[in-house]
Write a protein that holds these residues in place. Structure first.
Motif, PDB file in Angstrom:
ATOM      1  N   GLU A  33      76.192  64.459  83.684  1.00  0.00           N
ATOM      2  CA  GLU A  33      75.625  65.806  83.783  1.00  0.00           C
ATOM      3  C   GLU A  33      74.115  65.744  83.997  1.00  0.00           C
ATOM      4  OE1 GLU A  33      75.285  69.988  81.232  1.00  0.00           O
ATOM      5  OE2 GLU A  33      76.482  68.318  80.445  1.00  0.00           O
ATOM      6  N   LEU A  34      73.437  64.877  83.261  1.00  0.00           N
ATOM      7  CA  LEU A  34      71.993  64.744  83.404  1.00  0.00           C
ATOM      8  C   LEU A  34      71.629  64.219  84.788  1.00  0.00           C
ATOM      9  CD1 LEU A  34      69.102  64.773  82.394  1.00  0.00           C
ATOM     10  CD2 LEU A  34      69.547  62.632  81.177  1.00  0.00           C
ATOM     11  N   ALA A  35      72.379  63.239  85.293  1.00  0.00           N
ATOM     12  CA  ALA A  35      72.095  62.682  86.617  1.00  0.00           C
ATOM     13  C   ALA A  35      72.304  63.730  87.705  1.00  0.00           C
ATOM     14  CB  ALA A  35      72.978  61.468  86.868  1.00  0.00           C
ATOM     15  N   ALA A  36      73.366  64.505  87.590  1.00  0.00           N
ATOM     16  CA  ALA A  36      73.611  65.559  88.578  1.00  0.00           C
ATOM     17  C   ALA A  36      72.478  66.575  88.571  1.00  0.00           C
ATOM     18  CB  ALA A  36      74.947  66.241  88.295  1.00  0.00           C
ATOM     19  N   GLU A  37      71.998  66.904  87.380  1.00  0.00           N
ATOM     20  CA  GLU A  37      70.889  67.847  87.270  1.00  0.00           C
ATOM     21  C   GLU A  37      69.609  67.250  87.855  1.00  0.00           C
ATOM     22  OE1 GLU A  37      69.743  71.632  86.591  1.00  0.00           O
ATOM     23  OE2 GLU A  37      71.745  70.830  86.235  1.00  0.00           O
ATOM     24  N   ALA A  38      69.417  65.953  87.660  1.00  0.00           N
ATOM     25  CA  ALA A  38      68.244  65.278  88.226  1.00  0.00           C
ATOM     26  C   ALA A  38      68.289  65.283  89.751  1.00  0.00           C
ATOM     27  CB  ALA A  38      68.171  63.843  87.702  1.00  0.00           C
ATOM     28  N   GLU A  57      79.095  53.495  92.799  1.00  0.00           N
ATOM     29  CA  GLU A  57      80.459  53.840  92.441  1.00  0.00           C
ATOM     30  C   GLU A  57      80.489  54.792  91.248  1.00  0.00           C
ATOM     31  OE1 GLU A  57      84.482  53.892  92.978  1.00  0.00           O
ATOM     32  OE2 GLU A  57      82.999  52.890  94.237  1.00  0.00           O
ATOM     33  N   GLN A  58      81.277  55.847  91.389  1.00  0.00           N
ATOM     34  CA  GLN A  58      81.465  56.813  90.312  1.00  0.00           C
ATOM     35  C   GLN A  58      82.951  57.153  90.217  1.00  0.00           C
ATOM     36  OE1 GLN A  58      78.656  60.195  90.831  1.00  0.00           O
ATOM     37  NE2 GLN A  58      77.545  58.804  92.171  1.00  0.00           N
ATOM     38  N   ASP A  75      84.731  62.079  87.409  1.00  0.00           N
ATOM     39  CA  ASP A  75      83.407  62.418  86.878  1.00  0.00           C
ATOM     40  C   ASP A  75      82.347  62.076  87.923  1.00  0.00           C
ATOM     41  OD1 ASP A  75      81.454  63.263  85.169  1.00  0.00           O
ATOM     42  OD2 ASP A  75      81.416  61.448  83.963  1.00  0.00           O
ATOM     43  N   ASP A  76      82.452  62.723  89.091  1.00  0.00           N
ATOM     44  CA  ASP A  76      81.549  62.389  90.196  1.00  0.00           C
ATOM     45  C   ASP A  76      80.563  63.517  90.497  1.00  0.00           C
ATOM     46  OD1 ASP A  76      83.316  64.208  91.255  1.00  0.00           O
ATOM     47  OD2 ASP A  76      83.528  63.177  93.181  1.00  0.00           O
ATOM     48  N   ALA A  96      76.503  66.371  93.839  1.00  0.00           N
ATOM     49  CA  ALA A  96      75.155  66.955  93.919  1.00  0.00           C
ATOM     50  C   ALA A  96      74.353  66.297  95.035  1.00  0.00           C
ATOM     51  CB  ALA A  96      74.434  66.789  92.584  1.00  0.00           C
ATOM     52  N   ALA A  97      74.537  64.984  95.219  1.00  0.00           N
ATOM     53  CA  ALA A  97      73.843  64.267  96.284  1.00  0.00           C
ATOM     54  C   ALA A  97      74.324  64.731  97.651  1.00  0.00           C
ATOM     55  CB  ALA A  97      74.062  62.766  96.131  1.00  0.00           C
ATOM     56  N   ALA A  98      75.637  64.903  97.801  1.00  0.00           N
ATOM     57  CA  ALA A  98      76.184  65.381  99.071  1.00  0.00           C
ATOM     58  C   ALA A  98      75.632  66.760  99.411  1.00  0.00           C
ATOM     59  CB  ALA A  98      77.711  65.413  98.999  1.00  0.00           C
ATOM     60  N   ALA A  99      75.536  67.622  98.414  1.00  0.00           N
ATOM     61  CA  ALA A  99      74.997  68.962  98.628  1.00  0.00           C
ATOM     62  C   ALA A  99      73.525  68.916  99.015  1.00  0.00           C
ATOM     63  CB  ALA A  99      75.192  69.805  97.369  1.00  0.00           C
ATOM     64  N   ALA A 100      72.771  68.007  98.401  1.00  0.00           N
ATOM     65  CA  ALA A 100      71.346  67.878  98.711  1.00  0.00           C
ATOM     66  C   ALA A 100      71.147  67.442 100.163  1.00  0.00           C
ATOM     67  CB  ALA A 100      70.689  66.877  97.765  1.00  0.00           C
TER      68      ALA A 100
END
Length: 199
Positions: free
Chosen positions: A52-57, A110-111, A115-116, A121-125
């Motif tokens: 969750e923290l990584a996705a928010e970052a 790898e994720q 829980d990816d 979030a990276a794909a959306a960015a």
């Protein structure tokens, strides 16, 4: 309601850790320590833990980049490209080539499928940045498909160039990529102008 300052510090600190060390080499404990927050606070604000923290970052990094791109693309696609390149050159040089893009760092590791959130979030960015550049190209005369293809090339080429610069500890790859991309953008814009003049 605004986020608490402690939470914002954790997110910014996590983005910094990700761009330096990647996702799998970073623990929640290290992320908390890097941001100066107690470990308990991390789980308070991010009950989903590291994912969750990584996705928010990643979303934090996306927002900063989107803000910068939107501002610079107001001057046109070439101005936006040059500002994007200058931003990455600054990141590389200021970190002595130890930091890159947190979005790329998350996307290549790898994720678990269950829980990816960071990968999504990276794909959306990436999609967001491509859309911004494509919109600028279309606005300045490039054909729709050409704009989409060119914008995708800009983002992928610069992300790859940053990774190569980190490996080589020099900015030559970024400089060469920037020159090549400028030529591609000029061609895309000229092609749109030619198509308009013949209609």
């Amino acid at each position: 309601m605004e986020n608490p300052p402690a939470r914002d510090r954790m997110v910014a600190g996590a983005a910094d850790m990700l761009r330096r060390r990647g996702l799998n080499a970073t623990s929640v404990r290290e992320l908390a320590k890097h941001s100066g927050a107690p470990l308990g606070s991390t789980y308070h604000y991010f009950p989903g833990g590291k994912s969750e923290l990584a996705a928010e970052a990643v979303r934090f990094a996306d927002a900063l980049t989107t803000h910068r791109l939107t501002k610079e693309l107001a001057g046109g696609p070439l101005a936006g490209l040059r500002a994007f390149v200058d931003f990455w050159r600054t990141v590389l040089l200021d970190s002595d080539f130890r930091a890159g893009c947190p979005v790329l760092a998350v996307s290549v590791e790898e994720q678990p499928d269950t829980d990816d959130a960071p990968r999504r979030a990276a794909a959306a960015a990436f999609a967001n940045w491509i859309d911004l550049i494509a919109h600028s190209l279309r606005t300045h005369g490039a054909a729709t498909e050409t704009a989409a293809t060119t914008a995708t090339l800009v983002v992928t080429a610069l992300e790859g160039a940053v990774a190569l610069c980190r490996a080589q500890r020099e900015t030559t790859a970024l400089d060469r990529t920037a020159l090549a991309l400028e030529a591609v953008l000029e061609s895309a814009l000229a092609g749109g102008a030619r198509a308009t003049s013949t209609n």
